[in-house]
Motif scaffolding. Sequence first.
Motif, PDB file in Angstrom:
ATOM      1  N   ASN A 199      39.588  12.993  -9.740  1.00 43.03           N
ATOM      2  CA  ASN A 199      38.768  14.134 -10.126  1.00 43.03           C
ATOM      3  C   ASN A 199      38.065  14.702  -8.894  1.00 43.03           C
ATOM      4  O   ASN A 199      37.069  14.149  -8.428  1.00 43.03           O
ATOM      5  CB  ASN A 199      37.741  13.694 -11.168  1.00 43.03           C
ATOM      6  CG  ASN A 199      37.010  14.861 -11.806  1.00 43.03           C
ATOM      7  OD1 ASN A 199      36.616  15.806 -11.122  1.00 43.03           O
ATOM      8  ND2 ASN A 199      36.842  14.807 -13.113  1.00 43.03           N
ATOM      9  N   PRO A 200      38.541  15.832  -8.347  1.00 45.45           N
ATOM     10  CA  PRO A 200      37.928  16.389  -7.126  1.00 45.45           C
ATOM     11  C   PRO A 200      36.493  16.853  -7.341  1.00 45.45           C
ATOM     12  O   PRO A 200      35.692  16.840  -6.410  1.00 45.45           O
ATOM     13  CB  PRO A 200      38.856  17.559  -6.773  1.00 45.45           C
ATOM     14  CG  PRO A 200      39.576  17.890  -8.035  1.00 45.45           C
ATOM     15  CD  PRO A 200      39.701  16.622  -8.802  1.00 45.45           C
ATOM     16  N   HIS A 201      36.147  17.257  -8.564  1.00 41.55           N
ATOM     17  CA  HIS A 201      34.774  17.700  -8.832  1.00 41.55           C
ATOM     18  C   HIS A 201      33.796  16.524  -8.710  1.00 41.55           C
ATOM     19  O   HIS A 201      32.726  16.657  -8.109  1.00 41.55           O
ATOM     20  CB  HIS A 201      34.683  18.327 -10.220  1.00 41.55           C
ATOM     21  CG  HIS A 201      35.441  19.607 -10.353  1.00 41.55           C
ATOM     22  ND1 HIS A 201      36.802  19.624 -10.602  1.00 41.55           N
ATOM     23  CD2 HIS A 201      35.052  20.903 -10.250  1.00 41.55           C
ATOM     24  CE1 HIS A 201      37.211  20.892 -10.658  1.00 41.55           C
ATOM     25  NE2 HIS A 201      36.182  21.681 -10.443  1.00 41.55           N
ATOM     26  N   HIS A 202      34.164  15.368  -9.261  1.00 42.29           N
ATOM     27  CA  HIS A 202      33.321  14.181  -9.130  1.00 42.29           C
ATOM     28  C   HIS A 202      33.226  13.754  -7.669  1.00 42.29           C
ATOM     29  O   HIS A 202      32.149  13.386  -7.190  1.00 42.29           O
ATOM     30  CB  HIS A 202      33.877  13.037  -9.976  1.00 42.29           C
ATOM     31  CG  HIS A 202      33.734  13.253 -11.442  1.00 42.29           C
ATOM     32  ND1 HIS A 202      34.300  12.412 -12.387  1.00 42.29           N
ATOM     33  CD2 HIS A 202      33.087  14.218 -12.147  1.00 42.29           C
ATOM     34  CE1 HIS A 202      33.999  12.853 -13.598  1.00 42.29           C
ATOM     35  NE2 HIS A 202      33.281  13.944 -13.479  1.00 42.29           N
ATOM     36  N   GLU A 257      31.948  18.902   5.528  1.00 41.13           N
ATOM     37  CA  GLU A 257      31.722  20.226   6.099  1.00 41.13           C
ATOM     38  C   GLU A 257      33.025  20.940   6.448  1.00 41.13           C
ATOM     39  O   GLU A 257      33.016  22.127   6.788  1.00 41.13           O
ATOM     40  CB  GLU A 257      30.845  20.110   7.358  1.00 41.13           C
ATOM     41  CG  GLU A 257      31.495  19.429   8.547  1.00 41.13           C
ATOM     42  CD  GLU A 257      31.581  17.907   8.406  1.00 41.13           C
ATOM     43  OE1 GLU A 257      32.232  17.270   9.259  1.00 41.13           O
ATOM     44  OE2 GLU A 257      31.015  17.363   7.435  1.00 41.13           O
ATOM     45  N   GLU A 258      34.148  20.240   6.346  1.00 44.13           N
ATOM     46  CA  GLU A 258      35.432  20.812   6.756  1.00 44.13           C
ATOM     47  C   GLU A 258      36.293  21.283   5.600  1.00 44.13           C
ATOM     48  O   GLU A 258      37.350  21.881   5.825  1.00 44.13           O
ATOM     49  CB  GLU A 258      36.231  19.764   7.558  1.00 44.13           C
ATOM     50  CG  GLU A 258      35.528  19.292   8.810  1.00 44.13           C
ATOM     51  CD  GLU A 258      36.223  18.105   9.457  1.00 44.13           C
ATOM     52  OE1 GLU A 258      36.239  18.052  10.700  1.00 44.13           O
ATOM     53  OE2 GLU A 258      36.767  17.254   8.722  1.00 44.13           O
ATOM     54  N   VAL A 259      35.865  21.022   4.372  1.00 46.84           N
ATOM     55  CA  VAL A 259      36.706  21.365   3.223  1.00 46.84           C
ATOM     56  C   VAL A 259      35.825  21.830   2.070  1.00 46.84           C
ATOM     57  O   VAL A 259      34.714  21.321   1.874  1.00 46.84           O
ATOM     58  CB  VAL A 259      37.564  20.141   2.803  1.00 46.84           C
ATOM     59  CG1 VAL A 259      36.697  19.008   2.302  1.00 46.84           C
ATOM     60  CG2 VAL A 259      38.596  20.522   1.759  1.00 46.84           C
ATOM     61  N   SER A 260      36.303  22.814   1.335  1.00 44.33           N
ATOM     62  CA  SER A 260      35.583  23.303   0.160  1.00 44.33           C
ATOM     63  C   SER A 260      36.135  22.623  -1.092  1.00 44.33           C
ATOM     64  O   SER A 260      37.205  22.003  -1.064  1.00 44.33           O
ATOM     65  CB  SER A 260      35.744  24.819   0.025  1.00 44.33           C
ATOM     66  OG  SER A 260      37.103  25.148  -0.275  1.00 44.33           O
ATOM     67  N   LEU A 261      35.397  22.742  -2.186  1.00 53.15           N
ATOM     68  CA  LEU A 261      35.868  22.172  -3.445  1.00 53.15           C
ATOM     69  C   LEU A 261      37.191  22.801  -3.862  1.00 53.15           C
ATOM     70  O   LEU A 261      38.091  22.108  -4.347  1.00 53.15           O
ATOM     71  CB  LEU A 261      34.819  22.367  -4.535  1.00 53.15           C
ATOM     72  CG  LEU A 261      35.223  21.917  -5.947  1.00 53.15           C
ATOM     73  CD1 LEU A 261      35.599  20.439  -5.972  1.00 53.15           C
ATOM     74  CD2 LEU A 261      34.090  22.190  -6.934  1.00 53.15           C
ATOM     75  N   GLU A 262      37.325  24.102  -3.650  1.00 54.52           N
ATOM     76  CA  GLU A 262      38.576  24.784  -4.017  1.00 54.52           C
ATOM     77  C   GLU A 262      39.758  24.248  -3.211  1.00 54.52           C
ATOM     78  O   GLU A 262      40.833  23.974  -3.763  1.00 54.52           O
ATOM     79  CB  GLU A 262      38.433  26.286  -3.783  1.00 54.52           C
ATOM     80  CG  GLU A 262      39.694  27.079  -4.144  1.00 54.52           C
ATOM     81  CD  GLU A 262      39.565  28.547  -3.832  1.00 54.52           C
ATOM     82  OE1 GLU A 262      40.479  29.303  -4.202  1.00 54.52           O
ATOM     83  OE2 GLU A 262      38.560  28.940  -3.203  1.00 54.52           O
ATOM     84  N   ALA A 310      45.947  19.008  -6.435  1.00 58.38           N
ATOM     85  CA  ALA A 310      46.901  19.487  -7.441  1.00 58.38           C
ATOM     86  C   ALA A 310      48.285  19.702  -6.872  1.00 58.38           C
ATOM     87  O   ALA A 310      49.264  19.778  -7.629  1.00 58.38           O
ATOM     88  CB  ALA A 310      46.383  20.788  -8.061  1.00 58.38           C
ATOM     89  N   GLY A 311      48.410  19.822  -5.549  1.00 57.85           N
ATOM     90  CA  GLY A 311      49.713  20.101  -4.941  1.00 57.85           C
ATOM     91  C   GLY A 311      50.006  21.585  -4.977  1.00 57.85           C
ATOM     92  O   GLY A 311      50.784  22.066  -5.799  1.00 57.85           O
ATOM     93  N   GLY A 312      49.339  22.324  -4.099  1.00 53.19           N
ATOM     94  CA  GLY A 312      49.433  23.781  -4.132  1.00 53.19           C
ATOM     95  C   GLY A 312      50.846  24.314  -4.018  1.00 53.19           C
ATOM     96  O   GLY A 312      51.233  25.256  -4.710  1.00 53.19           O
ATOM     97  N   GLU A 332      46.534  33.128  -7.655  1.00 57.05           N
ATOM     98  CA  GLU A 332      47.445  33.393  -6.553  1.00 57.05           C
ATOM     99  C   GLU A 332      47.621  32.110  -5.744  1.00 57.05           C
ATOM    100  O   GLU A 332      46.688  31.626  -5.111  1.00 57.05           O
ATOM    101  CB  GLU A 332      46.889  34.509  -5.660  1.00 57.05           C
ATOM    102  CG  GLU A 332      46.855  35.864  -6.344  1.00 57.05           C
ATOM    103  CD  GLU A 332      48.241  36.371  -6.703  1.00 57.05           C
ATOM    104  OE1 GLU A 332      49.199  36.045  -5.974  1.00 57.05           O
ATOM    105  OE2 GLU A 332      48.372  37.071  -7.713  1.00 57.05           O
ATOM    106  N   LEU A 333      48.830  31.550  -5.757  1.00 53.69           N
ATOM    107  CA  LEU A 333      49.063  30.260  -5.120  1.00 53.69           C
ATOM    108  C   LEU A 333      50.145  30.304  -4.047  1.00 53.69           C
ATOM    109  O   LEU A 333      50.427  29.309  -3.409  1.00 53.69           O
ATOM    110  CB  LEU A 333      49.468  29.227  -6.185  1.00 53.69           C
ATOM    111  CG  LEU A 333      48.417  28.930  -7.243  1.00 53.69           C
ATOM    112  CD1 LEU A 333      49.033  28.115  -8.362  1.00 53.69           C
ATOM    113  CD2 LEU A 333      47.243  28.189  -6.646  1.00 53.69           C
TER     114      LEU A 333
END
Length: 291
Positions: free
Chosen positions: A217-220, A243-248, A255-257, A280-281
């Motif tokens: 779970n990336p949100h947790h 500091e190098e990555v956002s939640l998105e 998820a494997g973009g 948009e992926l």
Amino acid sequence: MTTATTAGGPAAGTEPLVELDGVGKSYGNVRALHGVDLAVRPGQVTCVLGDNGAGKSTLIKIISGLHRHTEGEFRIDGAPVRLNTPREALDRGIAAVYQDLATVPLMPVWRNFFLGSELTRGPWPVRRLDIARMKRTADEELRAMGIVLDDLEQPIGTLSGGQRQSVAIARAVHFGARVLILDEPTAALGVKQSGVVLKYIAAARDRGLGVIFITHNPHHAFMVGDHFSVLRLGTLELSAGREEVSLEELTNHMAGGAELAALKHELAQVRGVDVEELPELEDLAERRPSP
């Protein structure tokens, strides 16, 4: 859900307690893990994310001493090691809390706290359990982690899932854990109970422990994590500080973009599916690093 979200604990940035350098594991001709780098520092939460089959369980088994790595170098306090048993890992301060928690549901909370390490008093061979001291110690240790239970005599099976996880965390801390491995502690919990567990993960970090938080779970993970490692098919896909990555971005890697982009292309060929409404992926395949 409210938890600590600030990165880094009191000793963040110091030398790693546990460090993996190109570590891998093969079972015969099957390569379950390959080329994994990981550093666990005191006062930090290192989140390891991945889907089913990504290699998270194999990684846990190597660090906790259940399985020996077959490639790379595994270091504890800077010294290379090859652990043979979980007891060796425990002796070096590495404790794993698995999803089943290793508790006996019908036993009281205090008895589960000392399960397998009971305190005794009196001369041999008539030593007996020191129940009063175990109850007092369990209560003190739980309160030190911010866990207040009205009745330590109640069966641990009557506690909520979040409370049981919290007791298991406090138990590991009491018995000398410096590195705490948490295997999907929020996987079977609701929103409120997940918040309880995340709060105590932050509390363990603030006490100076190095925490390895295994989750899908990336949100947790983003709520308490200081560093994020994403496994995919046994290899390290992403390794980045908070500091190098956002939640998105973390969610996209998890998820494997690239696969989602391919799926969107396939869905475009299906009648009745409006792909214009999907995110948009297409650019994720370019942004996703090679394994």
